[in-house]
Design an enzyme around this catalytic site. Structure first.
Site, short mmCIF file in Angstrom:
data_model
loop_
_atom_site.label_atom_id
_atom_site.label_comp_id
_atom_site.label_asym_id
_atom_site.label_seq_id
_atom_site.Cartn_x
_atom_site.Cartn_y
_atom_site.Cartn_z
N CYS A 101 -19.98 -8.72 9.53
CA CYS A 101 -19.39 -8.56 10.86
C CYS A 101 -19.56 -9.83 11.69
O CYS A 101 -18.64 -10.27 12.37
CB CYS A 101 -20.03 -7.37 11.58
SG CYS A 101 -19.42 -7.12 13.26
N CYS A 204 -22.75 0.03 13.36
CA CYS A 204 -21.99 0.58 14.47
C CYS A 204 -21.06 1.71 14.06
O CYS A 204 -20.89 2.68 14.79
CB CYS A 204 -21.20 -0.53 15.17
SG CYS A 204 -19.90 -1.25 14.17
#
Length: 377
Positions: A101, A204
């Site tokens: 990410c 997340c």
């Protein structure tokens, strides 16, 4: 006099990025906030809601006195990060999506967007530092080093090890010089609305939900045998993708007691996942934290990325490496190093070195880069 910049800050809704934005504004920079929405599937659920995070980020921007923009990177995230995450789990490996990410979203898609807004720099709330070093061999006359954050309990350089010179040259880490306690103190002192907000944990897109429940929605499970180190079947697994090396909880054989004290453990020692045989769909478990199957001296890593652009030379002295985030740097020796593969040897055996995870090399406080663990022995 310190040069002032137009800085775009990634505001996550957390306290670290909030204090980062405030510090930059106090230094006189022109600061713009951006909230990145990276996940859309059921993100309004109790487990993973970005709505509250955006409200927190917007409240912070209001207190600090900066503009904030809401940007949706969900399509990029699904294509560049989540799809790779699923591929790795399907192959029986254990990936680290936070590393990907950072490389693909926060310091690529976000950086590109910030540059389109006319930014000269971007900033995040990561606990790391960037240092410019004079180097005549570099195009701009200097190279950039990625350093550990000064708070050893919060250092996040491990997750940033894939950043390159172009990305680091445009990046600021304002809280990297501070301990977390000081960041919390500043947030309370300036009355930030998220001063007491808990740090986010986990991935997340999974949030606090049960990990196996989440994976089960995306991966087919193929049950198979669980065997001990003598090859005896002692249970059945629900699918190799749902286990990781070193795992102790959730194996499903807690009531089984090994008689005769196998290597590394006694009759009442806990069981750990030690090996996964994809060809035979077999999960191997052993008893005892220090069973030989859980200890490795050598690893091979691929998909390498080096901060300087160059790998460390074979035999470079004084290096250390992490094979997982929350561990001290372990002294190691670079046995082989090429553009495509790295072999590290550890004098002291490392525990449960896991394919798919990142191994990251350090020279003291300098993060050199690393790669994805492919095999260990």
């Amino acid at each position: 006099m310190k040069k002032l910049h137009r800085v775009v800050v990634g505001l996550s809704g957390g306290v670290d990025s909030a204090v980062s934005a405030w510090l930059l504004k106090q230094q006189g920079h022109e600061v713009i906030g951006i909230f990145m929405k990276n996940w859309e599937d059921d993100d309004d659920s109790e487990y993973c809601s970005s709505r509250q995070d955006f409200l927190d980020a917007a409240s912070v921007a209001d207190v600090i006195g900066i503009e904030i923009e809401h940007v949706n990177f969900a399509a990029d995230y699904k294509d560049r990060v989540f799809s790779e995450f699923l591929r790795e789990y399907q192959a029986g490996r254990t990936p680290n999506p936070d590393v990907l990410c950072n490389a693909e979203i926060k310091f690529k898609a976000f950086l590109d967007h910030a540059m389109r807004l006319g930014a000269e720099k971007i900033a995040t709330g990561h606990y790391a530092r960037v240092r410019a070093v004079a180097d005549a061999a570099c195009p701009a006359g200097e190279r950039f080093e990625l350093l550990k954050g000064l708070d050893p309990l919060k250092d996040q350089s491990y997750f940033l090890h894939r950043l390159n010179q172009a990305q680091l040259s445009k990046t600021l880490f304002p809280v990297g010089e501070l301990p977390k306690t000081e960041v919390r103190r500043i947030a309370a002192e300036i009355a930030l609305p998220n001063a007491r907000k808990k740090d986010s944990t986990g991935i997340c897109f999974i949030g606090e939900r049960p990990f196996r429940e989440f994976l089960n929605r995306y991966l087919a499970n193929q049950p198979g045998p669980i065997r001990d180190d003598r090859g005896r079947q002692i249970g059945e697994h629900v699918g190799l993708s749902f286990y990781t090396l070193g795992q102790r909880k959730g194996i499903g054989i807690g009531g089984v007691k090994e008689k005769g004290a196998p290597r590394g453990g006694g009759e009442h020692e806990p069981w750990f996942v030690a090996r996964k045989d994809m060809a035979s769909n077999t999960l191997y478990v052993v008893q005892g934290h220090d069973h030989p199957w859980l200890l490795q001296h050598t690893l091979v890593a691929q998909d390498l990325s080096w901060v300087s652009g160059q790998p460390p030379a074979t035999g470079t002295p004084g290096l250390g490496a992490k094979t997982r985030y929350r561990q001290a740097d372990a002294p190691c020796e670079v046995r082989a190093s090429s553009a495509s593969e790295l072999t590290l040897h550890f004098p002291q055996a490392q525990w449960a070195v896991t394919p798919g995870q990142s191994t990251v090399l350090y020279d003291g406080e300098i993060c050199l880069g690393g790669g994805i663990i492919n095999a260990a022995s």
